[in-house]
Structure formats: structure tokens, C-alpha cells
Design an enzyme around this catalytic site. Structure first.
Site: not given
Length: 505
Positions: A222-224, A245, A282
């Protein structure tokens, strides 16, 4: 020391394992072993590492039954999906063996000493060399192909870099068993401890990326998670690259001619693409732009029927389940209407209802054009193809963009969509679906932020580039040069004095 536990998402039951979270003394040992193993990997040379990768693939396949069973109990993914994924893992290792034997990836270049317009030029020889030990964070949704036995590991080992894996908490036993399979292949070739190691626990993961021995980090997540890892990297005295990714919506545009030509067929493909593996891919399509004409209505009706007839989907863990439900609610609150929702047949484990939401083109907002990890897709109905140009700007950059064309669709419209996707995605799919990422030389699995944070791919032959750096030798004696840079070496393609010289086959 904290004991590592595992959860079966099919029933939500937690059980302890014999594994423990990695403490700082153990991490120091692992880092030291990885640094030592880097010398062994380098000493193997390209062809020796190719043999190692083949041996790892064979070792994984020999343990197929136990590995797939472990992953089933920790992920809730189907036996057939996991069996195929293990095959993909083995394919990735063997593909990198081919990359090594080809040798072109080192980008060998030689400029012999010569007179130039600027005076006498020195002898220069350049190629790519290993970065050093790398940290790889296992992905929740791919217990094999993007975790301990995944493509990042295969690429790192191929490059000559030991890999230290941070096991994902969703499948620690699978991670441990995968690491044992790889370690067995290393031992059979006389390799040392440290070629591959696994750490457990969130604290260990942060300490790993801060460790001076680690020279790069790879993540599928995740972005987090990427921001947390980057924050840990920023605490280092020396920066290292993070190859991440991350989040992707993967829009699909169905043009009017395609809907008229094969509405039911496209509906079946869309349904499979956004619901397979619980929608936890994804490359899952999150948005489908469908014309609001009778053919588009037929397509959406077929989608509704298939969603309503399916059962609940099992997600990987309770965090993903909670995030899915929260995001689905947020989409509805932002104006997306429920077009169809499945019925959950059991309340055991981490089950959710696959859902099809719908919104008219003017109602598509940034809140709705966001990723929902899980079996949910938003259909965006449009009346005029020309109106897509402005509204697509609402969609964040993605790993993929897909276009379905029909025999009557205007080539100019297709060209505009291609140009748009070329600037905002890493792979353009024609008349197909983005799920199912081929492992090959030509693959690119990446895209602009927030789909990834780099220009490199995490799948395919060129993903090895992430774990290499250029090194040049100037006026070096022949005996210190790698064989790939010695005069007369013909086993790989090289650029010599500006001319490309093909390998002797």
C-alpha cells in the site's frame, strides 16, 4: 520474544506458530551473513547464479504440495490459484536463469584508448554490478509470486544480491516454508547462510531498512506501507532506493462498437477480472467506462446477473476486510449507486459481498475514482465518447489502462485513448483484461505515482535493473577486469568502441 501467530481467513481462527519476531541481535547476525553471502554470489558468476536459480525452481516444485497447503490455510485463496502461482514463482526463477545466460543485462561497453577531438582518451570499460544485500517486503495477496519465493527475490539473486525478506503477517508459515525450500537449494550448491533470510515483525521490518548493510528495498503493498518504509530509510545516514508497487485503479474503456459486437463476452471477462482471488490483485479493474446505449445496457445487465449469482469472497485478513467495507460505503456516499451485490452465505472468517456500483459520467468524482482493494468495480456510463477526454483526468495514474474496440469504432478515438493511457499507465491492454501479468522479457509492471514510485518494472527480465549499479574501469590491467569486459570475450553482446557486437552463438 514475541511469538508469531497465523490466521485462517476462512474461519478467522488465530493460532500460534513456532516462529518468533526477529530481535536486533538476530538481525545483526542476518545482516552480517548477507554481506558475506554477497561475495559468494559474486564469485559464482553469471552462469553459476543461473544454475542456482534453476535449482531453487526445482526445490520449490518438489515441495509443491506442502507449500500450497500452507498458503491455502493462511490466505483463503483457492488451491488451483495457489498451485498456478507456485508455478509462476518457479517460472520467474528459471526466466532469470535465462537472463543471466544471455548476459546482455550487464550492458557491457568498452571504449579502447584512442585519440579524440579533445585529446588522448583513456581506456574505459563499464558494466552493471550488484548493489549488495537488498530487503524485500512480502505482499499479502501473492504468498509466492511476490513474497519470499517471488520475482523480487529472483531478480535480486540473479543480480548477485542476497535478499533479506520481511515476511508478511498474513502468511508467516508459507514464508518460512518457502525460505526453507530456497535455502535447501543454496546448501546443495555449497552456499553459505545469508543468501536468503527471513525476518518477522513490524519492528524488524523498520530496523531492516535502516541497517547499513541493506542497499535497496523492494515492496509490493500500500501507499501507507511505502511511506512508512521511506520514513525509515530517511533515518539512515546514507539514502538507498525504495522500489514500490502500490495503488492502482486500472481503468477499462469499452467503446460503443465493442459493446455492440460482444457485450456478453466483455461482461464475463470483466466479472472474472474484478472478482477472481477476491479482487485482491493490483491489476484488478476498478473502473469500467461503458456506453449508455442499448448494447451497454446489455453488458451491464449481464454483469449484474453474474454478481448477484455469486457468493461471498474471502479476503486475506481483517484489515483488508475492514478497508473494503469502508471504501465501498464511501463510494456510495460519494454518489455511486449499488447496481448489484452478492449474498454472503456465511459469516465465518473475513468474507465480503462482491459488488457492482454504477455512476453516470458527470457524477464521477475523485472520491469514486479511487482504488478499492477487493471484489468491487464501478461502472461509469457515458453517452458521448468525446466526453471521456475530460473526465478521464479524474482517474489517477495506474499500472494499466485497457481499451475494448469494435469494428465500427473510430480509429481517431482509439488513438486519443492510447495517447492518454500512454501518459498515465505502464501497460496498455487492447481487447483484454489487465489481470494475469505475463512473466517475460517484454513485460512492464509499473506506472506513474501512485501506482509505483519508480520507472522500473517489478515483473519481467528488466526488473533485475533495480538491483544493479554501473561501474567503470579506467586504464585497468586486464587481470582485474571481469571476464565480460576483457578483450576477445564473445559470450555476450557488448558495445565496443561505439559499435554493437553481437554474442557468438
Amino acid at each position: 520474544m514475541n511469538v508469531v501467530s497465523t490466521v485462517d481467513p476462512r474461519d478467522g481462527r488465530r493460532r500460534t506458530t513456532a516462529l518468533t519476531e526477529t530481535d536486533e541481535p538476530r538481525l545483526e547476525v542476518i545482516a552480517g551473513q548477507a554481506s558475506h553471502a554477497a561475495r559468494w554470489l559474486s564469485g559464482l558468476g553469471r552462469l553459476g547464479r543461473a544454475d542456482l536459480l534453476d535449482a531453487i525452481a526445482t526445490s520449490l516444485e518438489a515441495r509443491r504440495g506442502d507449500l500450497v497447503a500452507a498458503a491455502e490455510a493462511e490466505t483463503g485463496l483457492s488451491h488451483s490459484r495457489l498451485d498456478q502461482e507456485l508455478t509462476r514463482a518457479a517460472v520467474q526463477f528459471r526466466m532469470f536463469g535465462d537472463v543471466l545466460r544471455d548476459g546482455g543485462y550487464v550492458e557491457a561497453a568498452i571504449d579502447h584508448a584512442a585519440d579524440t577531438p579533445l585529446g588522448r582518451g583513456p581506456d574505459l570499460r563499464r558494466m552493471l554490478v550488484p548493489l549488495g544485500p537488498v530487503a524485500v517486503f512480502g505482499a499479502s495477496n501473492f504468498p509466492f509470486a511476490f513474497s519470499v519465493a517471488g520475482g523480487d527475490t529472483a531478480a535480486a539473486l540473479a543480480a548477485g544480491c542476497p535478499a533479506v525478506l520481511k515476511a508478511h503477517p498474513s502468511h508467516p508459515l508459507t514464508s518460512h516454508a518457502s525460505a526453507e525450500a530456497i535455502a535447501a537449494a543454496v546448501r546443495d550448491l555449497g552456499g553459505p547462510d545469508g543468501v536468503l533470510a527471513t525476518v518477522y515483525g513490524e519492528q524488524a521490518g523498520r530496523a531492516l531498512v535502516r541497517h547499513r548493510a541493506i542497499r535497496a528495498v523492494a515492496l509490493t503493498g500500500s501507499v501507507g506501507a511505502a511511506r512508512a518504509i521511506q520514513a525509515a530509510i530517511d533515518e539512515r545516514p546514507d539514502p538507498i532506493p525504495l522500489y514500490a508497487e502500490l495503488s492502482s485503479v486500472n481503468p477499462i474503456v469499452v467503446l460503443p462498437g465493442a459493446a455492440a459486437d460482444r457485450a456478453e463476452q466483455i461482461a464475463e471477462g470483466l466479472f472474472a477480472s474484478f472478482t477472481n482471488s477476491g479482487g485482491q490483485l493490483c491489476t484488478k479493474p476498478g473502473l469500467a467506462f461503458v456506453p449508455s446505449d442499448p448494447s451497454g445496457a446489455r453488458l451491464v445487465d449481464t454483469l449484474r446477473e453474474k454478481v448477484a449469482a455469486t457468493g461471498g469472497a474471502i479476503l486475506l485478513n481483517d484489515r483488508i476486510q475492514a478497508a473494503y467495507e469502508k471504501q465501498a460505503t464511501a463510494f456510495e456516499q460519494a454518489g455511486a449507486r449499488v447496481s448489484a451485490r452478492a449474498q454472503i452465505d456465511s459469516d465465518e472468517g473475513f468474507r465480503v459481498a462482491p459488488a457492482l456500483l454504477e455512476v453516470d459520467l458527470p457524477g464521477l468524482t475523485a472520491e469514486i475514482a479511487d482504488e478499492c482493494f477487493g471484489p468491487l468495480m464501478v461502472v461509469v456510463r457515458y453517452a458521448d465518447v468525446a466526453a471521456l477526454d475530460a473526465v478521464l483526468a479524474t482517474v489517477p495514474p495506474s499500472l494499466t489502462g485497457s481499451i475494448h474496440r469494435g469494428p465500427d469504432d473510430d480509429a481517431g478515438v482509439v488513438r486519443r485513448l492510447v495517447d492518454w493511457f500512454a501518459g498515465r499507465s505502464g501497460r496498455i491492454v487492447f481487447d483484454g483484461y489487465p489481470t494475469g501479468v505475463r512473466v517475460s522479457w517484454a513485460q512492464h509492471h509499473g506506472g506513474p505515482w501512485p501506482s509505483t514510485n519508480a520507472v522500473h518494472t517489478s515483473v519481467g527480465a528488466t526488473s533485475i535493473r533495480r538491483f544493479l549499479r554501473p561501474l567503470a574501469w579506467q586504464d585497468a590491467p586486464a587481470w582485474v577486469l571481469p571476464e565480460e569486459l576483457q578483450d576477445g570475450y564473445t559470450a555476450i553482446t557488448r558495445r565496443v568502441d561505439g559499435r554493437l557486437e553481437q554474442a557468438a552463438r
